[in-house]
Design a protein around this motif. Sequence first.
Motif, mmCIF file in Angstrom:
data_model
loop_
_atom_site.group_PDB
_atom_site.id
_atom_site.type_symbol
_atom_site.label_atom_id
_atom_site.label_comp_id
_atom_site.label_asym_id
_atom_site.label_seq_id
_atom_site.Cartn_x
_atom_site.Cartn_y
_atom_site.Cartn_z
ATOM 1 N N LEU A 17 10.697 -1.581 -0.430
ATOM 2 C CA LEU A 17 9.124 -1.794 0.083
ATOM 3 C C LEU A 17 8.819 -0.463 0.522
ATOM 4 C CD1 LEU A 17 8.692 -4.951 1.733
ATOM 5 C CD2 LEU A 17 7.936 -4.313 -0.750
ATOM 6 N N ASP A 19 7.101 3.598 -0.513
ATOM 7 C CA ASP A 19 6.014 3.804 -1.406
ATOM 8 C C ASP A 19 6.310 4.984 -2.456
ATOM 9 O OD1 ASP A 19 3.532 3.631 -2.651
ATOM 10 O OD2 ASP A 19 2.320 4.602 -0.880
ATOM 11 N N ASP A 21 7.676 1.163 -4.199
ATOM 12 C CA ASP A 21 8.637 0.378 -3.995
ATOM 13 C C ASP A 21 9.539 0.487 -5.269
ATOM 14 O OD1 ASP A 21 10.124 -2.136 -3.294
ATOM 15 O OD2 ASP A 21 8.910 -3.441 -4.704
ATOM 16 N N THR A 456 3.205 -6.664 -3.067
ATOM 17 C CA THR A 456 3.893 -5.561 -2.455
ATOM 18 C C THR A 456 3.045 -5.186 -1.195
ATOM 19 O OG1 THR A 456 4.528 -5.127 -4.466
ATOM 20 C CG2 THR A 456 4.807 -3.324 -2.880
ATOM 21 N N GLU A 457 1.631 -4.847 -1.330
ATOM 22 C CA GLU A 457 0.736 -4.606 -0.204
ATOM 23 C C GLU A 457 0.722 -5.563 0.933
ATOM 24 O OE1 GLU A 457 -2.916 -2.471 -2.636
ATOM 25 O OE2 GLU A 457 -2.844 -4.649 -2.328
ATOM 26 N N ARG A 460 4.248 -5.173 2.930
ATOM 27 C CA ARG A 460 4.307 -3.730 3.576
ATOM 28 C C ARG A 460 3.612 -3.902 4.791
ATOM 29 N NH1 ARG A 460 2.850 -0.431 -1.336
ATOM 30 N NH2 ARG A 460 4.744 0.258 -2.393
ATOM 31 N N THR A 463 5.971 -5.439 7.393
ATOM 32 C CA THR A 463 7.214 -4.776 7.450
ATOM 33 C C THR A 463 6.671 -3.112 7.873
ATOM 34 O OG1 THR A 463 7.094 -4.317 5.137
ATOM 35 C CG2 THR A 463 8.575 -5.990 5.910
ATOM 36 N N SER A 464 6.482 -2.373 6.970
ATOM 37 C CA SER A 464 6.390 -0.777 7.261
ATOM 38 C C SER A 464 4.993 -0.823 8.311
ATOM 39 C CB SER A 464 6.353 0.051 6.074
ATOM 40 O OG SER A 464 5.421 -0.439 5.228
ATOM 41 N N GLU A 473 8.218 3.526 12.313
ATOM 42 C CA GLU A 473 8.145 3.769 10.790
ATOM 43 C C GLU A 473 9.646 4.612 10.406
ATOM 44 O OE1 GLU A 473 6.072 4.902 12.713
ATOM 45 O OE2 GLU A 473 5.456 7.015 12.345
ATOM 46 N N GLY A 477 11.187 -1.018 8.793
ATOM 47 C CA GLY A 477 10.242 -1.142 7.900
ATOM 48 C C GLY A 477 10.360 -1.109 6.482
ATOM 49 N N THR A 478 11.555 -0.289 6.139
ATOM 50 C CA THR A 478 11.802 -0.032 4.590
ATOM 51 C C THR A 478 13.418 -0.136 4.522
ATOM 52 O OG1 THR A 478 12.059 2.214 4.811
ATOM 53 C CG2 THR A 478 10.038 1.470 4.016
#
Length: 519
Positions: A17, A19, A21, A456-457, A460, A463-464, A473, A477-478
Amino acid sequence: MSASADRVFLDGEVHTLADPDETHEAVAVRDGAVVRVGDSYDVRFLAGAETDVVDLDGRVLLPGFVDAHTHLTTVGRYLVHADLSGADSPSDAVDLLAERAADCGPDEWVLGYGYDESTWEEERYLTRADLDAVDDERPVVAFREDMHVASANSVVLDRFADEVPADCLPTENGEPTGVLLEEGIDPVYEAVEPGPAETRDIVEAALADCAAKGITGFHDMVRNSHAPRVYRELDAADALTARVRINYWTDHLDALAETGLTTNAGSAFVQVGAVKSYTDGSFGGRTAKLSEPYEDAPPDAADATGQWVVDPEELAEHVAAATAEGFQFTAHAIGDVAIDAVLDAYETAAEPPVADPGEARHRVEHVELASDEAIERLAATGAVASVQPNFLKWADAGGLYESRIGDRTAETNRYRDLLDAGVHLAFGSDGMPMDPLLGVHWAVNAPAAAQRLSVTEALRAYTSGAAYAGFDEHRLGTVEPGKRADFAVLEESPWENPEGIREIDVTMTVVDGEVVYER
Ligand SMILES: [Zn+2]
């Protein structure tokens, strides 16, 4: 030879996830951190004799969810007291309260949380008559899910009506209806505030619920609560199963400053977040502050455009005071006028402009009715839009938004426009209910097609995006080497069945490399 991993997760669909992903088959964890993502074949070589090997069996592994806005003790109270969120009529809510009353002692309050009359065919608040039918000797209170409206029986009204301001106590034929609005709820809320021992039970019940929903971190909104102490006790005992960021109320600011607890102070598990204030109320209570009147304002309404809970002048003072002490600020703002007032205060506090807009990282909570101009200003100030996609349940045809604000419904919860404008988007639940996959579901399947996010958005933002709102961050978050090993493993892929995301079960939740939940 390098040290072996503590735990490896093999043969799954691991989404970073980040950028962009990336997907991998496997991930390895050592000392609570991600040390490798890659093919199962390669990651398997990091497994030694002591390594715990988890077979994902094709399941999806994601970064753990961070709920950027919750009220954990309220969520816990749903679990301990009557949960009215599933009630589908006033009589259904009364039945649930009666069930709870049967379990309560003779001096105990009978409490219910989370009713939402906007989803009922008989669309009205619960009244004193409803609650007198539950019990007319013990105090009975039912809180609306947004906590801006509560309903009380005659016992409660007799005891507290004198302490409630007249504009927070609607009447019919001169008698209180039983409905309490906004600060009119405070005396009742204070009377039922749990002590330290009950708070611990409530927090532990809610933490178990977090783990079952894949939530590995949350930003809690607290006021006059024992929860911060409980979090620190659990942290000290290594027993906290999610990372907590505590957002304190403005009336705690002096105490925080005196104790030296500024934003980001704390441990890996418990940190000080922002200082929080209200501005307006809610759509449910017709107290969100609007530029144009409510569609369904009663003809005798004193103010058909909503109410200030904290007016712009007082808000600006709070923002200035908190900013001067180095705090991140966050303000509840739902109506367009309230959102503008918060942006005014943030822009003023940022003069001369901070070099890096991410430095202050002030937040606006809810952002339900934002104008084009407000969206541009959010992007320019670097403020975080902390929004709750589960609120989209009110955006359907004939739903709460339509009855309150008519055509303006199409301009609510503009996630697509916010992202496209470059605004930092963080998802949370406001505890209504606390369920990230439900929120992701709504963001992907929003009633206003133009505002939908991709899977995905949406993931995100939960999460992030939420991690960014908490200055986290760099560590959360990932799923990438160096990040903390906080994961949610899902039974099915949300990308493969976007219309069914809300039905997907969480299989496993991992925090700091440790398994805290297994289905
Ligand atoms: Zn809230």
